[in-house]
Design a protein around this motif. Structure first.
Motif: not given
Length: 371
Positions: A114-127, A148-162
């Motif tokens: 699955v090819v995502l357009v997120d940055t590796p740093q953002q995805l790593r925070h969510m995973l 805040m880096d971690a919280v922001a990435a998780v908020v954005r990606l969890s919102h994006k991926y429901q």
């Protein structure tokens, strides 16, 4: 008689340009020309390119499980994780995995990609929240606060991926730090799940708009105004990209800063005005102490601004000052006057708190006012 003018051909012979007798035939020919024109209907002929793997794909050192069942890619970094976990938490991924894949679909080591357009740093925070690793991130009791880096990435990606459950946890950390609870805000040395600097409020404001969480905004604007001119440059996230304030939010922060400073000055002056309690045991003595303290107003303003511009911005408490011996007179306030000053301080802080939304020219969130 009116003489019609006809166009002249290259041979110099005039030829009338009359509309065809059969208008339906005319429209039919227009449709045929349009259909044959390669410059028209480009959106119908355009096809998005098939996703491709980067030639220099590398395995993420933290999230490449040998028994993983799907590979997520962000830029040139691959994350081999478990499809079942993604499906369990995300309707987005669940629906995606249900779509039948063509025979030539991308795979890596036998796993679908699955090819995502997120940055590796953002995805790593969510995973880190979804999968148990040594660097697992949790929204709860832990030794070190979450950045805040971690919280922001998780908020954005969890919102994006429901991922609703994950989004709720991340937002709770954000709402705890930028609280709408006055009594939490005035606590001395209060502990929060997340830590942030004043400039991080730019991201908090953006996330509040993204998730429709207005309760975050008043204190986020307050923190942002404490960052000074940094708000003009934006907030750097994950050391890679700068997040700016929108024009409207920038105006709120810049116009709100002098208004907040003015309100804070008035609050401190009213707290230390030389006026004793009605039940004072020795009004002459206490009035001398209060008058002497009013002369040290610059020191108390410095206390207030020192707390205001510190990390984890919250207003300082003057309660300890109320009980100290005043150095000039060598005297101390009576118990009644000390209690009165503590109550006065509390009421002044309540008034300032209630005014924060209007200071930053925003609609007051529901339940903001404190009695």
């Amino acid at each position: 008689m009116v003489q019609h003018q006809y166009p002249v051909s290259q041979t110099g012979v005039r030829s009338p340009s009359r509309p065809p007798k059969d208008m339906e035939d005319f429209r039919s020919r227009k449709r045929r020309r349009a259909a044959s024109d390669p410059s028209r209907h480009t959106s119908e002929r355009f096809a998005w390119p098939e996703p491709v793997l980067p030639a220099n794909l590398v395995h993420d050192p933290e999230f490449w499980f040998d028994d993983g069942s799907v590979v997520l890619t962000a830029l040139n970094v691959g994350f081999r994780v478990y499809r079942r976990i993604l499906e369990e938490h995300s309707p987005f991924f669940k629906d995606m995995f249900r779509i039948p894949q063509p025979a030539h679909a991308l795979t890596v080591e036998g796993c679908p990609v699955v090819v995502l357009v997120d940055t590796p740093q953002q995805l790593r925070h969510m995973l880190r929240v979804l999968f148990p690793t040594s660097g697992n991130l949790r929204f709860g009791k832990q030794e070190a606060p979450i950045t805040m880096d971690a919280v922001a990435a998780v908020v954005r990606l969890s919102h994006k991926y429901q991922m609703d459950q994950l989004l709720a946890q991340a937002l709770s950390a954000l709402m705890e730090f930028y609280t709408d609870d006055f009594h939490e805000w005035i606590k001395r040395d209060r502990k929060t799940t997340m830590t942030a600097m004043p400039i991080d409020a730019i991201t908090a404001i953006s996330l509040a708009h993204l998730t429709s969480t207005p309760s975050i905004l008043p204190l986020a604007y307050f923190h942002a105004c404490c960052a000074g001119s940094q708000v003009l440059r934006g907030c750097v996230r994950d050391g890679a990209w700068a997040e700016p304030l929108t024009y409207v939010d920038l105006i709120r922060v810049m116009d709100g800063r002098p208004s907040f400073v003015h309100a804070l000055n008035k609050m401190v002056c009213r707290i230390f005005k030389p006026e004793t309690s009605a039940a004072c045991l020795d009004s002459r003595r206490c009035l001398r102490v209060m008058t002497a303290r009013a002369c040290d107003m610059s020191d108390y303003l410095e206390m207030a601004y020192g707390a205001m511009f510190a990390l984890g911005v919250s207003l300082c408490s003057f309660a300890a000052v109320h009980g100290e011996v005043e150095l000039t007179t060598g005297m101390r306030l009576c118990d009644k006057c000390r209690s009165m000053l503590k109550e006065r301080e509390l009421e002044e802080k309540k008034e300032l708190w209630n005014d924060i939304p209007s200071i930053f020219d925003m609609e007051e969130p529901e339940g903001w006012q404190v009695e």
